[in-house]
Design an enzyme around this catalytic site. Structure first.
Site, PDB file in Angstrom:
ATOM      1  N   GLU A 290       0.843  -1.257   0.017  1.00  0.00           N
ATOM      2  CA  GLU A 290       0.021  -0.094  -0.061  1.00  0.00           C
ATOM      3  C   GLU A 290       0.875   1.279  -0.105  1.00  0.00           C
ATOM      4  OE1 GLU A 290      -3.651  -1.815   2.530  1.00  0.00           O
ATOM      5  OE2 GLU A 290      -2.045  -0.706   3.632  1.00  0.00           O
ATOM      6  N   GLY A 292       1.943   5.158  -0.642  1.00  0.00           N
ATOM      7  CA  GLY A 292       0.963   6.354  -0.873  1.00  0.00           C
ATOM      8  C   GLY A 292       2.133   7.440  -0.953  1.00  0.00           C
ATOM      9  N   ARG A 330       2.844  19.607   8.077  1.00  0.00           N
ATOM     10  CA  ARG A 330       4.008  18.370   8.345  1.00  0.00           C
ATOM     11  C   ARG A 330       5.009  18.926   9.248  1.00  0.00           C
ATOM     12  NH1 ARG A 330       6.591  15.784   5.253  1.00  0.00           N
ATOM     13  NH2 ARG A 330       6.621  13.772   6.588  1.00  0.00           N
ATOM     14  N   TYR A 334       5.356  17.419  12.815  1.00  0.00           N
ATOM     15  CA  TYR A 334       6.124  16.018  12.669  1.00  0.00           C
ATOM     16  C   TYR A 334       7.537  16.761  12.614  1.00  0.00           C
ATOM     17  CZ  TYR A 334       2.389  13.155  10.750  1.00  0.00           C
ATOM     18  OH  TYR A 334       1.357  12.276  10.801  1.00  0.00           O
ATOM     19  N   CYS A 361      -1.053  32.570  11.855  1.00  0.00           N
ATOM     20  CA  CYS A 361      -0.747  33.255  13.162  1.00  0.00           C
ATOM     21  C   CYS A 361      -0.195  32.000  14.071  1.00  0.00           C
ATOM     22  CB  CYS A 361      -1.701  33.986  13.586  1.00  0.00           C
ATOM     23  SG  CYS A 361      -2.172  35.502  12.679  1.00  0.00           S
ATOM     24  N   GLU A 362       0.702  31.550  14.177  1.00  0.00           N
ATOM     25  CA  GLU A 362       1.512  30.393  14.895  1.00  0.00           C
ATOM     26  C   GLU A 362       3.010  30.709  14.846  1.00  0.00           C
ATOM     27  OE1 GLU A 362      -0.028  28.543  17.085  1.00  0.00           O
ATOM     28  OE2 GLU A 362      -2.162  28.719  16.442  1.00  0.00           O
ATOM     29  N   TYR A 390       0.651  14.007   1.959  1.00  0.00           N
ATOM     30  CA  TYR A 390      -0.082  14.608   3.287  1.00  0.00           C
ATOM     31  C   TYR A 390       0.371  16.167   3.400  1.00  0.00           C
ATOM     32  CZ  TYR A 390       0.374   9.489   4.205  1.00  0.00           C
ATOM     33  OH  TYR A 390       0.321   8.247   4.228  1.00  0.00           O
TER      34      TYR A 390
END
Length: 437
Positions: A290, A292, A330, A334, A361-362, A390
């Site tokens: 599988e 991706g 990501r 991550y 705004c982060e 992703y």
């Protein structure tokens, strides 16, 4: 290897994607923009196909569509003869809307709702991959109500932990996914399914993680699964037709990623299955995988326009773009790392190191912490490489920013496959609050 090994330029020295000038893409479709080189997708999928053909085994390549799920990508995979797996009613609906053959769809998920299971049964998906005991009960009830029979697999957790980010590990015993082997849960699930004549158990499934850069984890997974199969053969005279080993094949994000080719992965995996099956006198099962990220990851590019610049004495300057965590979460989620180039002059020598910052705004909305760039200015187009997995699939409307358009480029032509959201789209589901008094 450098980033230069992973992109092409035209006679003007501009970055090209699918044969199309990236500057022209940005000008025509606007930024932020997600662009896929369709030929790269096809080449990677065919590399897996060729690897299996060389090993002369029965197989299926099931695209893990959670990496990027749109009607267009389902059309491409269908033309290539692939299968797909879906993990929600939304992905299943999209695949069916795209005309993807239901018989080649696998339905995953650790908390499928009754409505989603009914949808899968009514549309005759190829296989439902059972993840827990609650799901077995739900499916049993639905099959009885609909007088239907379906093919199923059991997802088991083999106790193998891939060497990736903690959130990317799914094969270890302490996981929200699947039936644990060591505790006996997998065997209990096996007995429940085998006792139900409306469920045909065609195989076992396991998935050990994502962004895996070596084959050792897959080999250990094979050992664990075939040991289980051998136990069930001795006790219940059962052997699976299919061994689904999941995905997680890593790609090259930065120069530090030492990846394996599809041929190397598949060769080592298949040889291990053959060896273990022969040692236990088992029938050789069909091998399903599988992939991706490894299908679409390196084919994707995020194009941004540079805006504000902030200089801080003694620190790296911040170069801000018109996208960020809303279209690629990501790095924030991550601590994922990427490479990027200026679309107008990707081969130019860098003259400074900057922090490539997003517009949201982060404080954590930093796309690349340390990016070596040539001289840049507001209005320049920057391309972040290998963003195809992703990124768009996890996109959000944080700060009420519309999600970007998605373009497929191939053979010098470009086509919008997902239109850019508008402000009107953002408020389309909002409703006025009707207060009384």
């Amino acid at each position: 290897m450098t980033a230069n090994d992973y992109y092409q330029t035209n006679t003007q020295g501009h970055l090209i994607i699918g044969g199309v000038d990236a500057l022209e893409l940005a000008k025509k479709f606007g930024t932020p923009l997600v662009v896929y080189d369709v030929q790269k997708i096809k080449r990677q999928f065919q590399a897996f196909q060729n690897a299996f053909e060389k090993e002369q085994v029965d197989y299926a390549i099931s695209y893990a569509s959670k990496a990027f799920a749109t009607m267009a990508i389902y059309q491409v995979i269908n033309k290539l003869g692939g299968h797909i797996d879906v993990v929600s009613g939304g992905e299943l609906f999209t695949a069916l809307k795209a005309g993807f053959p239901a018989a080649k769809i696998s339905f995953h998920g650790n908390n499928k709702t009754p409505d989603e299971l009914l949808m899968a049964v009514q549309n005759h998906v190829g296989v439902i991959i059972l993840d827990n005991f609650t799901e077995i009960k739900l499916l049993k009830r639905i099959l009885k109500q609909t007088n239907t029979r379906v093919q199923v697999m059991l997802r088991v957790t083999p106790g193998v932990s891939a060497h990736t980010h903690e959130y990317d590990q799914t094969g270890q015993e302490d996981s929200k996914f699947g039936f644990d082997i060591r505790s006996g849960q997998a065997e209990q699930a096996f007995l429940q399914v085998k006792a139900n004549p409306q469920m045909e158990l065609i195989g076992l499934h396991a998935h050990i993680g994502s962004q895996i850069l070596a084959a050792e984890g897959f080999k250990l997974e094979v050992e664990k699964l075939l040991k289980l199969v051998n136990d069930w053969k001795q006790k219940y005279d059962y052997q699976p037709r299919v061994l689904n080993l999941g995905g997680g094949f890593g790609i090259r994000y930065t120069a530090q990623d030492d990846t394996l080719t599809a041929q190397t992965f598949i060769s080592q995996i298949v040889q291990k299955v053959k060896k273990c099956a022969q040692a236990s006198h088992l029938k050789m099962p069909a091998i399903w995988i599988e992939p991706g990220r490894s299908i679409v990851g390196e084919a994707g590019y995020n194009l941004y326009t540079i805006g504000a610049r902030k200089e801080v004495p003694g620190l790296l300057p911040y170069v801000a773009v018109d996208g960020g965590m809303g279209d690629n979460i990501r790095p924030a989620l991550y601590q994922a790392e990427y490479e990027a180039v200026l679309a107008e002059k990707p081969h130019a020598e860098p003259v400074e190191t900057v922090r490539l910052a997003g517009r949201y705004c982060e404080s954590g909305d930093i796309i690349i912490n340390k990016l070596a760039l040539p001289k840049s200015k507001p209005g320049d187009v920057i391309a972040v490489l290998a963003t195809g997995a992703y990124g768009y699939s996890m996109a959000a409307n944080y700060n009420r920013v519309p999600r970007p358009a998605v373009v497929f480029a191939e053979n010098g032509q470009a086509q919008v496959v997902v239109t850019r959201e508008t402000y009107a789209d953002i408020v389309s589901h909002d409703r006025f609050y009707q207060m009384e008094g």
